[in-house]
Design an enzyme around this catalytic site. Structure first.
Site, PDB file in Angstrom:
ATOM      1  CG  ASP A 174     -12.372  -6.639   3.846  1.00 51.04           C
ATOM      2  OD1 ASP A 174     -12.190  -6.128   4.511  1.00 51.04           O
ATOM      3  OD2 ASP A 174     -12.368  -5.932   1.994  1.00 51.04           O
ATOM      4  CG  ASP A 221      -7.977  -4.794   2.875  1.00 47.56           C
ATOM      5  OD1 ASP A 221      -8.872  -4.919   3.678  1.00 47.56           O
ATOM      6  OD2 ASP A 221      -7.602  -3.715   1.601  1.00 47.56           O
ATOM      7  CE1 TYR A 247      -3.050  -3.008   0.867  1.00 49.63           C
ATOM      8  CE2 TYR A 247      -4.447  -1.217   1.145  1.00 49.63           C
ATOM      9  CZ  TYR A 247      -4.564  -3.102   1.459  1.00 49.63           C
ATOM     10  OH  TYR A 247      -5.535  -3.923   0.374  1.00 49.63           O
ATOM     11  CG  ASP A 269      -1.634 -20.405   1.972  1.00 43.23           C
ATOM     12  OD1 ASP A 269      -0.920 -19.594   3.008  1.00 43.23           O
ATOM     13  OD2 ASP A 269      -0.371 -20.912   0.758  1.00 43.23           O
ATOM     14  CE  LYS A 285       2.490 -18.907   0.685  1.00 46.05           C
ATOM     15  NZ  LYS A 285       1.853 -20.203   0.629  1.00 46.05           N
TER      16      LYS A 285
END
Length: 361
Positions: A261, A257, A144, A233, A194
Site C-alpha cells: 500500500d 500488506d 491475520y 522499518d 524484523k
C-alpha cells in the site's frame, strides 16, 4: 511486471473461461464491471469468457448475516476457472458474527500468495520505468489468523493477538518469490522481516525463505538469484528514498500488506495497483484499493487497477497475449493523460477512462 506465468495451469483444451465476479462493497461495484468489459474486448486472444456473478462483503452481511455465503465459495471451487474480487468495507470495530470475506476466501481457496506489482509508467514506450518492483505477501497467516482475546487485568483491559508463522507457509511463499525473481532480468530477491526483535516468528520466516534454494529437487535452479534482506522499518524508509534497489520483495502477511500500500504512493495512486491472490490451483485478481466510501456512487472510481488485476489473472493462467494487450492499453491511457480520474489529478469519470482503454484495445 512479471511476463510469464508463475504457475502452469492447464489451458490448452479450454474453450471457455469461467470467471467468478465478486464486486462486494463500495467502488468494487463500479470497477469490476470495467474489468469485465476489458476482458470481453480481448476477443479471440483468450477463450470465450463466461461470467458468474457472486456475492460477499459487508453489505451482504448486513442483509443476510453472512459475509461470505457458502454458495459463493462452492461455486468458485466447482464452476470457476478464476475470479475477480472488488473491495470490502470491513468495519473498524468488532461486529459479532462478522469476519472479512476476502481473508476467508484466501484461506478457503488456499490462495497463499498475494502478488502486487508496483510499476510506474515511463514517459515514452520502451523506456525503463523508474519504479518496477513486486511485493510477494504471504496470504494465510501472521496476525491475520484473527485469533485475539480481550481480558481484564490489574491495569485494566488487556488485548492479545496470536501471530502464526509456519515453516510450511514460509517455504511455499518463498518458492513463489524465488520463481518470480528468477523470471525477471535483475533476479534479485529481498526478504523482509524484523527478526532482530521477533527472533522466533520472523526468524523462522527468514531462515525458511533463505533455505529455499537448497531444497530437494531445486538442483541449482535459483543459483542466479541474488538474496538480500531488509528489516521492515528500514525497508519502508528505503522504499521511498531509493525504490530502484528493490526487485522482488517477500514478506509475512502484515508487512506485505503495509509495504505494498505504501509503495502505491511511488506511482501516484492506489487506483493503479493490481494484485492476484494465487494458489497452486486457482487465481483471483483483486485491485489493491479499498471500497472508498467517500467516492462510492459518484462515478469517478479509477478502474485501471481492476483492469490490471484482470491482466495479472490472465497472465497467471498462461494467456500472455491478452494480458499484454490490457497492460499496454492501460499504460497508453496513463501516458497520454487525457482521460484520468481525480485520484490522478484528472477530471474523467470511470466510464470515460474505461472507454479510453477499450479504444486502445
Amino acid at each position: 511486471m512479471f511476463r510469464v506465468p508463475v504457475r502452469s495451469f492447464s489451458t490448452a483444451a479450454r474453450q471457455t473461461l469461467k470467471i467468478g465476479l465478486i464486486p462486494a462493497d463500495g467502488i468494487g461495484k463500479e470497477v469490476i464491471p470495467a474489468a469485465r468489459a476489458a476482458i470481453i474486448a480481448l476477443g479471440s486472444d483468450i477463450p470465450k469468457p463466461e461470467f458468474i456473478d457472486l456475492v460477499a462483503g459487508w453489505e451482504c452481511f448486513t442483509r443476510t448475516g453472512v459475509a461470505l455465503p457458502e454458495d459463493t465459495v462452492q461455486i468458485l471451487k466447482d464452476e470457476c476457472d478464476c475470479a475477480l474480487f472488488g473491495s470490502v468495507s470491513s468495519p473498524s470495530r468488532k461486529v459479532v458474527g462478522y469476519s472479512s470475506p476476502i481473508v476467508a476466501l484466501r484461506k478457503k481457496l488456499d490462495l497463499y500468495a498475494n502478488i502486487r506489482p508496483v510499476v510506474s509508467v515511463a514517459p515514452e514506450a520502451g523506456q525503463k520505468p523508474s519504479v518496477d518492483l513486486i511485493v510477494v505477501r504471504e496470504n494465510t497467516e501472521c496476525l491475520y489468523v484473527k485469533e485475539e482475546t480481550l481480558t481484564s487485568g490489574a491495569n485494566g483491559k488487556e488485548a492479545r493477538a496470536t501471530r502464526l508463522i509456519t515453516e510450511h507457509a514460509s517455504r511455499r511463499i518463498g518458492q513463489m518469490a524465488f520463481e518470480l525473481a528468477n523470471s525477471r532480468p535483475r533476479k534479485h530477491l529481498t526478504i523482509i522481516h524484523k527478526s532482530n526483535v521477533l527472533s522466533i516468528t520472523d526468524g523462522l520466516f527468514r531462515e525458511t525463505v533463505r533455505a529455499v534454494p537448497s531444497l530437494p529437487g531445486i538442483d541449482g535452479k535459483y543459483d542466479g538469484v541474488t538474496i538480500a534482506e531488509q528489516l521492515v522499518d528500514s525497508a519502508v524508509y528505503r522504499l521511498f528514498r531509493e525504490p530502484e534497489i528493490f526487485d522482488v520483495m517477500v514478506a509475512p502477511n502484515l508487512y506485505g500488506d503495509i509495504l505494498s500500500d505504501a509503495a502505491a504512493a511511488l506511482v501516484g495512486s492506489l487506483g493503479l495497483i493490481p494484485s492476484i491472490n494465487a494458489g497452486d490451483n486457482f487465481v483471483m485478481g483483486e485491485p489493491v484499493h479499498g471500497s472508498a466510501p467517500d467516492i462510492e456512487g459518484k462515478g469517478i472510481a479509477n478502474p485501471l487497477a481492476s483492469i490490471r488485476s484482470a491482466a495479472l489473472m490472465l497472465r497467471h493462467l498462461g494467456y500472455t497475449k491478452g494480458a499484454d494487450r490490457l497492460d499496454i492499453a492501460v499504460d497508453q491511457v496513463i501516458r497520454e493523460a487525457k482521460f484520468l480520474t481525480p485520484d490522478l489529478k484528472g477530471t474523467s469519470t470511470t466510464s470515460e477512462v474505461l472507454e479510453a482503454v477499450l479504444r486502445k484495445l
